[in-house]
Design a protein around this motif. Structure first.
Motif, PDB file in Angstrom:
ATOM      1  N   ASN A  48       0.824  -1.223   0.000  1.00 36.66           N
ATOM      2  CA  ASN A  48       0.000   0.000   0.000  1.00 36.66           C
ATOM      3  C   ASN A  48       0.851   1.264   0.000  1.00 36.66           C
ATOM      4  O   ASN A  48       0.424   2.312   0.482  1.00 36.66           O
ATOM      5  CB  ASN A  48      -0.966   0.011   1.198  1.00 36.66           C
ATOM      6  CG  ASN A  48      -1.951  -1.135   1.159  1.00 36.66           C
ATOM      7  OD1 ASN A  48      -2.462  -1.492   0.099  1.00 36.66           O
ATOM      8  ND2 ASN A  48      -2.206  -1.742   2.310  1.00 36.66           N
ATOM      9  N   ASP A  49       2.078   1.145  -0.529  1.00 40.39           N
ATOM     10  CA  ASP A  49       2.990   2.295  -0.659  1.00 40.39           C
ATOM     11  C   ASP A  49       3.293   2.966   0.683  1.00 40.39           C
ATOM     12  O   ASP A  49       3.501   4.182   0.742  1.00 40.39           O
ATOM     13  CB  ASP A  49       2.424   3.341  -1.639  1.00 40.39           C
ATOM     14  CG  ASP A  49       2.444   2.849  -3.073  1.00 40.39           C
ATOM     15  OD1 ASP A  49       3.392   2.126  -3.427  1.00 40.39           O
ATOM     16  OD2 ASP A  49       1.515   3.167  -3.823  1.00 40.39           O
ATOM     17  N   ILE A  50       3.311   2.203   1.733  1.00 39.49           N
ATOM     18  CA  ILE A  50       3.660   2.737   3.050  1.00 39.49           C
ATOM     19  C   ILE A  50       5.163   2.579   3.250  1.00 39.49           C
ATOM     20  O   ILE A  50       5.698   1.469   3.222  1.00 39.49           O
ATOM     21  CB  ILE A  50       2.890   2.024   4.173  1.00 39.49           C
ATOM     22  CG1 ILE A  50       1.392   2.323   4.043  1.00 39.49           C
ATOM     23  CG2 ILE A  50       3.403   2.448   5.541  1.00 39.49           C
ATOM     24  CD1 ILE A  50       0.521   1.572   5.034  1.00 39.49           C
ATOM     25  N   SER A 102       5.793   7.311   6.202  1.00 41.26           N
ATOM     26  CA  SER A 102       4.719   7.839   5.343  1.00 41.26           C
ATOM     27  C   SER A 102       3.593   8.446   6.168  1.00 41.26           C
ATOM     28  O   SER A 102       3.298   7.999   7.273  1.00 41.26           O
ATOM     29  CB  SER A 102       4.130   6.717   4.489  1.00 41.26           C
ATOM     30  OG  SER A 102       5.055   6.258   3.537  1.00 41.26           O
ATOM     31  N   LYS A 103       2.974   9.476   5.613  1.00 42.41           N
ATOM     32  CA  LYS A 103       1.759  10.058   6.188  1.00 42.41           C
ATOM     33  C   LYS A 103       0.599   9.748   5.241  1.00 42.41           C
ATOM     34  O   LYS A 103       0.786   9.674   4.026  1.00 42.41           O
ATOM     35  CB  LYS A 103       1.901  11.579   6.339  1.00 42.41           C
ATOM     36  CG  LYS A 103       3.188  12.058   7.002  1.00 42.41           C
ATOM     37  CD  LYS A 103       3.311  11.612   8.431  1.00 42.41           C
ATOM     38  CE  LYS A 103       4.540  12.196   9.110  1.00 42.41           C
ATOM     39  NZ  LYS A 103       5.816  11.810   8.487  1.00 42.41           N
ATOM     40  N   GLY A 104      -0.569   9.583   5.799  1.00 41.34           N
ATOM     41  CA  GLY A 104      -1.733   9.289   4.963  1.00 41.34           C
ATOM     42  C   GLY A 104      -2.973   9.147   5.815  1.00 41.34           C
ATOM     43  O   GLY A 104      -2.916   9.243   7.041  1.00 41.34           O
ATOM     44  N   ASN A 105      -4.095   8.900   5.165  1.00 37.72           N
ATOM     45  CA  ASN A 105      -5.358   8.739   5.883  1.00 37.72           C
ATOM     46  C   ASN A 105      -5.502   7.292   6.367  1.00 37.72           C
ATOM     47  O   ASN A 105      -6.416   6.564   5.966  1.00 37.72           O
ATOM     48  CB  ASN A 105      -6.533   9.130   4.986  1.00 37.72           C
ATOM     49  CG  ASN A 105      -6.542  10.610   4.667  1.00 37.72           C
ATOM     50  OD1 ASN A 105      -6.010  11.417   5.420  1.00 37.72           O
ATOM     51  ND2 ASN A 105      -7.134  10.972   3.545  1.00 37.72           N
ATOM     52  N   GLU A 115      -0.314  -5.331  11.810  1.00 40.44           N
ATOM     53  CA  GLU A 115      -0.051  -5.846  10.461  1.00 40.44           C
ATOM     54  C   GLU A 115       1.215  -5.221   9.876  1.00 40.44           C
ATOM     55  O   GLU A 115       2.009  -5.897   9.201  1.00 40.44           O
ATOM     56  CB  GLU A 115      -1.256  -5.551   9.557  1.00 40.44           C
ATOM     57  CG  GLU A 115      -2.498  -6.353   9.928  1.00 40.44           C
ATOM     58  CD  GLU A 115      -3.749  -5.859   9.240  1.00 40.44           C
ATOM     59  OE1 GLU A 115      -3.689  -4.804   8.558  1.00 40.44           O
ATOM     60  OE2 GLU A 115      -4.803  -6.511   9.384  1.00 40.44           O
ATOM     61  N   ILE A 116       1.411  -3.922  10.144  1.00 40.57           N
ATOM     62  CA  ILE A 116       2.617  -3.234   9.679  1.00 40.57           C
ATOM     63  C   ILE A 116       3.862  -3.875  10.284  1.00 40.57           C
ATOM     64  O   ILE A 116       4.859  -4.155   9.585  1.00 40.57           O
ATOM     65  CB  ILE A 116       2.559  -1.739  10.049  1.00 40.57           C
ATOM     66  CG1 ILE A 116       1.500  -1.011   9.222  1.00 40.57           C
ATOM     67  CG2 ILE A 116       3.930  -1.063   9.901  1.00 40.57           C
ATOM     68  CD1 ILE A 116       1.829  -0.852   7.756  1.00 40.57           C
ATOM     69  N   ILE A 117       3.836  -4.118  11.588  1.00 44.53           N
ATOM     70  CA  ILE A 117       4.990  -4.706  12.270  1.00 44.53           C
ATOM     71  C   ILE A 117       5.265  -6.110  11.754  1.00 44.53           C
ATOM     72  O   ILE A 117       6.415  -6.473  11.482  1.00 44.53           O
ATOM     73  CB  ILE A 117       4.762  -4.704  13.794  1.00 44.53           C
ATOM     74  CG1 ILE A 117       4.803  -3.264  14.314  1.00 44.53           C
ATOM     75  CG2 ILE A 117       5.818  -5.553  14.506  1.00 44.53           C
ATOM     76  CD1 ILE A 117       4.344  -3.107  15.742  1.00 44.53           C
ATOM     77  N   LYS A 118       4.219  -6.894  11.577  1.00 49.03           N
ATOM     78  CA  LYS A 118       4.386  -8.252  11.033  1.00 49.03           C
ATOM     79  C   LYS A 118       5.034  -8.196   9.655  1.00 49.03           C
ATOM     80  O   LYS A 118       5.971  -8.941   9.350  1.00 49.03           O
ATOM     81  CB  LYS A 118       3.013  -8.922  10.959  1.00 49.03           C
ATOM     82  CG  LYS A 118       2.932 -10.186  10.103  1.00 49.03           C
ATOM     83  CD  LYS A 118       3.652 -11.348  10.731  1.00 49.03           C
ATOM     84  CE  LYS A 118       3.186 -12.698  10.136  1.00 49.03           C
ATOM     85  NZ  LYS A 118       3.231 -12.797   8.671  1.00 49.03           N
ATOM     86  N   GLU A 119       4.546  -7.311   8.782  1.00 44.64           N
ATOM     87  CA  GLU A 119       5.099  -7.205   7.439  1.00 44.64           C
ATOM     88  C   GLU A 119       6.540  -6.711   7.477  1.00 44.64           C
ATOM     89  O   GLU A 119       7.398  -7.204   6.731  1.00 44.64           O
ATOM     90  CB  GLU A 119       4.246  -6.276   6.575  1.00 44.64           C
ATOM     91  CG  GLU A 119       4.702  -6.231   5.126  1.00 44.64           C
ATOM     92  CD  GLU A 119       3.842  -5.347   4.237  1.00 44.64           C
ATOM     93  OE1 GLU A 119       4.204  -5.189   3.053  1.00 44.64           O
ATOM     94  OE2 GLU A 119       2.813  -4.821   4.721  1.00 44.64           O
ATOM     95  N   LEU A 120       6.829  -5.752   8.345  1.00 46.68           N
ATOM     96  CA  LEU A 120       8.193  -5.220   8.445  1.00 46.68           C
ATOM     97  C   LEU A 120       9.178  -6.292   8.898  1.00 46.68           C
ATOM     98  O   LEU A 120      10.293  -6.386   8.367  1.00 46.68           O
ATOM     99  CB  LEU A 120       8.226  -4.039   9.419  1.00 46.68           C
ATOM    100  CG  LEU A 120       9.609  -3.411   9.654  1.00 46.68           C
ATOM    101  CD1 LEU A 120      10.126  -2.750   8.381  1.00 46.68           C
ATOM    102  CD2 LEU A 120       9.561  -2.405  10.794  1.00 46.68           C
TER     103      LEU A 120
END
Length: 315
Positions: A48-50, A102-105, A115-120
């Motif tokens: 998601n381009d994060i 990244s910044k975003g909505n 989920e971010i931590i798992k993917e990282l």
């Protein structure tokens, strides 16, 4: 009473600071990427381009992944990384919406960040990490450990959100009081006092947090920061974890400062931090609680020597 005296003393110091050193003289930044971090910053692109910004210091067979709290950023772990990197690989991230990430909505939920931590962890080629979370980062670390136990070896919770429980009316209060506009319009004097309230006796070497928070108001990506904070507040109250703590499989080390002014919430519950700390500790099957004297909410910074020593013993 003694802690109240220290806070009043700090308010006086803040007042003198305003009179002697105008906030307009502090550096401004065009982007949060211009903030000066104590260690080199790396970046990696997730789905998601994060883009995640992170500090990666030290070597060792074990990795500690540090997750910051609400309104904070990776440099809050400065004193822990400085000492622990001699024995461990220390990775401290800026969560999406914060710092140089990244910044975003983004939805701002605890599940989203898990989920971010798992993917990282996968993106960095790691199988398992020891997960250390402060405040909101503690609640995120709990959710990550519950949802993805296969990637979390041991859990380190530092003044974690999620041990204190709230009824529906109290949750509505949180959702109403934290708004993007309120964050955006917080004046420098209030920023100074907010940080003072996070410490038992705020050390001079923590002032960079105040100065960075004031400086970032001029950043072109500041709106992303002001957007994510109320979303994170909603995320914390919408996804309570207290009743799920007995399901944690990981050996867990818990720290609380004895003079934490944020937990319990002074407007809603009041009382002693130790009561909340013990309640959460008793919910986690394989846990150890350390109540740290002369420390507030930023216990890992204010009493870093003790915290680092106990982390070493734990790992």
């Amino acid at each position: 009473m003694k802690n109240s005296y220290k806070i009043l003393k700090y308010i006086l110091v803040c007042t003198l600071f305003v009179a002697c050193k105008p906030y307009s003289n502090l550096p401004v930044v065009d982007s949060m990427n211009d903030l000066q971090y104590p260690f080199p910053v790396k970046k990696t692109l997730l789905s998601n381009d994060i883009e995640i910004a992170y500090i990666d210091e030290g070597q060792g067979s074990e990795t500690i992944l540090f997750v910051h709290g609400l309104g904070s950023y990776a440099p809050a772990w400065k004193k822990n990384i400085e000492e622990l990197k001699s024995s461990y690989r220390c990775i401290a991230i800026d969560l999406p919406g914060y710092g140089k990430s990244s910044k975003g909505n983004y939805e701002g939920s605890m599940t989203f960040y898990a989920e971010i931590i798992k993917e990282l962890i996968g993106k960095l080629g790691l199988e398992k990490v020891n997960l250390a979370g402060h405040s909101m980062g503690g609640q995120i670390s709990i959710v990550t450990s519950l949802f993805y136990p296969e990637v979390v070896d041991k859990l380190i919770l530092i003044a974690p959100a999620g041990f204190e429980t709230f009824n529906e009316g109290e949750k509505d209060w949180f959702r109403g009081i934290f708004t993007s506009a309120a964050v955006q319009l917080t004046p420098p004097e209030q920023i100074e006092l907010n940080y003072a309230y996070n410490f038992y006796d705020m050390p001079e070497d923590a002032r960079f947090m105040i100065e960075d928070r004031i400086a970032m108001r001029s950043a072109k990506d500041f709106n992303g920061y002001t957007f994510i904070i109320p979303e994170n507040v909603k995320g914390m109250v919408n996804e309570p974890v207290f009743d799920k703590l007995p399901n944690l499989q990981q050996e867990t080390l818990i720290f609380f400062g004895q003079y934490d002014n944020l937990i319990p919430n002074r407007f809603l519950n009041g009382g002693k931090t130790e009561k909340i700390a013990i309640a959460g500790h008793q919910q986690i099957p394989n846990s150890k609680l350390v109540m740290v004297p002369k420390a507030g909410h930023f216990v890992m910074f204010e009493q870093s020597e003790l915290v680092n020593q106990r982390i070493r013993e734990f790992l």
